[in-house]
Write a protein that holds these residues in place. Structure first.
Motif, PDB file in Angstrom:
ATOM      1  N   VAL A  47       0.862  -1.190   0.000  1.00 37.23           N
ATOM      2  CA  VAL A  47       0.000   0.000   0.000  1.00 37.23           C
ATOM      3  C   VAL A  47       0.890   1.229   0.000  1.00 37.23           C
ATOM      4  O   VAL A  47       2.054   1.168   0.409  1.00 37.23           O
ATOM      5  CB  VAL A  47      -0.935   0.011   1.222  1.00 37.23           C
ATOM      6  CG1 VAL A  47      -1.903  -1.153   1.167  1.00 37.23           C
ATOM      7  CG2 VAL A  47      -0.160   0.005   2.526  1.00 37.23           C
ATOM      8  N   MET A  89      -2.570   6.573  -0.828  1.00 35.78           N
ATOM      9  CA  MET A  89      -3.863   5.900  -0.992  1.00 35.78           C
ATOM     10  C   MET A  89      -4.876   6.426   0.008  1.00 35.78           C
ATOM     11  O   MET A  89      -4.535   6.787   1.140  1.00 35.78           O
ATOM     12  CB  MET A  89      -3.708   4.387  -0.762  1.00 35.78           C
ATOM     13  CG  MET A  89      -3.185   3.603  -1.933  1.00 35.78           C
ATOM     14  SD  MET A  89      -3.234   1.828  -1.530  1.00 35.78           S
ATOM     15  CE  MET A  89      -2.715   1.144  -3.088  1.00 35.78           C
ATOM     16  N   MET A 147      -7.289   1.464   0.201  1.00 37.86           N
ATOM     17  CA  MET A 147      -6.431   0.551   0.938  1.00 37.86           C
ATOM     18  C   MET A 147      -7.226  -0.646   1.478  1.00 37.86           C
ATOM     19  O   MET A 147      -6.784  -1.797   1.406  1.00 37.86           O
ATOM     20  CB  MET A 147      -5.750   1.294   2.091  1.00 37.86           C
ATOM     21  CG  MET A 147      -4.766   0.457   2.879  1.00 37.86           C
ATOM     22  SD  MET A 147      -3.937   1.442   4.146  1.00 37.86           S
ATOM     23  CE  MET A 147      -5.333   1.955   5.145  1.00 37.86           C
ATOM     24  N   VAL A 187       4.461  -0.588   3.341  1.00 35.92           N
ATOM     25  CA  VAL A 187       3.966   0.747   3.012  1.00 35.92           C
ATOM     26  C   VAL A 187       5.061   1.480   2.249  1.00 35.92           C
ATOM     27  O   VAL A 187       6.192   1.595   2.728  1.00 35.92           O
ATOM     28  CB  VAL A 187       3.589   1.544   4.275  1.00 35.92           C
ATOM     29  CG1 VAL A 187       3.073   2.938   3.883  1.00 35.92           C
ATOM     30  CG2 VAL A 187       2.544   0.795   5.081  1.00 35.92           C
ATOM     31  N   ILE A 246      -2.966   7.003   7.507  1.00 38.64           N
ATOM     32  CA  ILE A 246      -2.237   5.740   7.367  1.00 38.64           C
ATOM     33  C   ILE A 246      -0.926   5.792   8.144  1.00 38.64           C
ATOM     34  O   ILE A 246      -0.489   4.797   8.728  1.00 38.64           O
ATOM     35  CB  ILE A 246      -1.976   5.443   5.880  1.00 38.64           C
ATOM     36  CG1 ILE A 246      -3.298   5.191   5.163  1.00 38.64           C
ATOM     37  CG2 ILE A 246      -1.038   4.248   5.717  1.00 38.64           C
ATOM     38  CD1 ILE A 246      -3.139   4.930   3.685  1.00 38.64           C
TER      39      ILE A 246
END
Length: 462
Positions: free
Chosen positions: A230, A234, A239, A253, A287
């Motif tokens: 990911v 995003m 995600m 990530v 995130i």
């Protein structure tokens, strides 16, 4: 000394000979690991047995001294006694005195030799080899007493022997020289499997442990092209869609591309929080707040060292870098453990295909990531290439190959079944009739018991 006393003494000497012969073979044959186990179980006789097999050279000398003394005693007392008892038998045959003496001597000598060899040596040797553990425990006490009593003589004899062998340029045998090399242990495992002492799974696991230290992370990694990651740019819905589709627990990530991995996200942490959030709160989730550290190592690190690093840092995902600093692949603790126990699958791996599928004898479907050494072991080939995988070998031979095309490698046809761009995902390997053993099929590797091959094939087909 009358004949009865002579017979009793001869019987005692033969019994002592049998004792020392049995001692010699038993203490050499017994397994040290089994004696150690008996000590842990509280067996007192095993403690003394351990002392004897630890000072093996000394107690072998004691056994040899005992055998020599009893053999001399039998020669001195046994032959005259038997000859004396046999004289009346031959005298009754009316033989001349000279012939009577020669025949009686030969008969007595043959009889004492037979008893000494058969009863005193061969029979005890056979028993000692088959019952080494029990005999070692039984003879440990008496042999120890004999050693203590005869220690001055044994010390002189051993010292003289060491001087003599030293003049010949030989050194005393050290205890560690009785240990087994890795190849010897493999042979012992094969014999144990053949005799039913261990099962195919145990044989496979131990062999994989031997190979464990020889593997590097690059050989077992998920290559860069197959890494599911990911990105920091995003949105949360994007995600979540990706995570729900592929169902991995840990996700790398990236910050832009796969050469810039900044950490990983554990879906358990993320989902447990999102479960109790409102839609507005989910829209504000960052995130970055869920990113955890990830291990970054060079791709050539031994997997043994990588596993220790993962255990020490309690991080189950490592990003591998090539010599130019780019990301070459990813390794998880599961990938490392699978090197020992084989494929580990959970309820989300239903669509995952095994790396090796056996269709028939010398006919396989292989994942492109299967290593060359695995192919050599599987097919009995001797392929030597600078690439690591069978997919890489095919590309090296024909960089323009497409799905549905094939090439010849040794006596095998390699057909590409599935590709992703230039990446070969799956291929079929089949032996050509009458052409096995081509240019790259050389000496077969050490034979693997058929039971293990069948066991591995069964695992692959599950």
């Amino acid at each position: 000394m009358d004949d009865i006393d002579s017979l009793i003494l001869i019987g005692v000497l033969i019994a002592l000979t049998a004792f020392f012969v049995a001692s010699e073979f038993a203490i050499v044959r017994v397994r040290r690991s089994r004696i150690d186990q008996l000590i842990l179980e509280g067996n007192r006789r095993a403690v003394l047995a351990k002392r004897i097999i630890t000072d093996l050279d000394e107690y072998l000398s004691a056994s040899q001294l005992g055998i020599t003394l009893t053999s001399i005693g039998l020669g001195v007392l046994g032959e005259p006694a038997f000859e004396r008892m046999l004289h009346p038998v031959f005298r009754g045959m009316g033989l001349p005195d000279s012939a009577e003496h020669v025949i009686a001597f030969a008969a007595a000598y043959g009889l004492i030799t037979f008893l000494h060899v058969v009863v005193g040596e061969l029979a005890p040797k056979t028993v000692a080899i088959q019952k080494a553990e029990k005999l070692t425990l039984w003879i440990a006490g008496p042999l120890r007493l004999f050693y203590v009593f005869m220690f001055p003589f044994i010390w002189v004899l051993n010292g003289s022997a060491r001087i003599l062998t030293g003049l010949a340029g030989l050194k005393p045998v050290s205890e560690h020289e009785g240990s087994h090399s890795e190849e010897e242990l493999r042979i012992l495992l094969s014999e144990s499997l053949k005799n039913g002492e261990i099962n195919p799974s145990e044989y496979t696991f131990v062999n994989k442990i031997f190979e464990f230290d020889n593997r590097i992370a690059r050989e077992i990694m998920i290559p860069r092209k197959e890494i599911a990651a990911v990105s920091t740019d995003m949105s949360v819905p994007e995600m979540l869609d990706m995570m729900l589709k592929d169902k991995y627990t840990r996700w790398p990530v990236t910050d832009g591309d796969k050469d810039s991995v900044i950490g990983m996200i554990n879906t358990k942490h993320l989902f447990s929080d999102l479960l109790f959030m409102t839609e507005d709160e989910k829209a504000e989730v960052s995130i970055a707040s869920y990113v955890r550290p990830v291990i970054e190592v060079i791709e050539t690190i031994p997997i043994h060292d990588l596993l220790i690093k993962m255990q020490r840092e309690r991080i189950h995902l490592a990003i591998l870098s090539d010599e130019y600093g780019g990301t070459s692949g990813l390794v998880t603790t599961e990938d490392i453990l699978e090197e020992i126990v084989g494929d580990i699958r959970d309820e989300f791996d239903e669509d995952e295909q095994p790396l090796i599928q056996k269709l028939s004898e010398r006919h396989y479907v292989l994942d492109g990531k299967v290593r060359i050494d695995q192919v050599n072991h599987l097919l009995g080939a001797g392929i030597e290439e600078e690439v690591d995988t069978i997919g890489g070998l095919v590309l090296k031979r024909n960089i323009d190959i497409c799905s549905g095309e094939s090439i010849q490698i040794g006596g095998y046809t390699v057909l590409v079944l599935e590709m992703d761009g230039r990446f070969i995902k799956r291929l079929e390997v089949k032996e050509e009739q009458g052409r096995a053993g081509g240019q790259e099929t050389i000496n077969r590797p050490l034979p693997v018991p058929e039971a293990v091959m069948l066991h591995n094939a069964t695992l692959s087909e599950k």
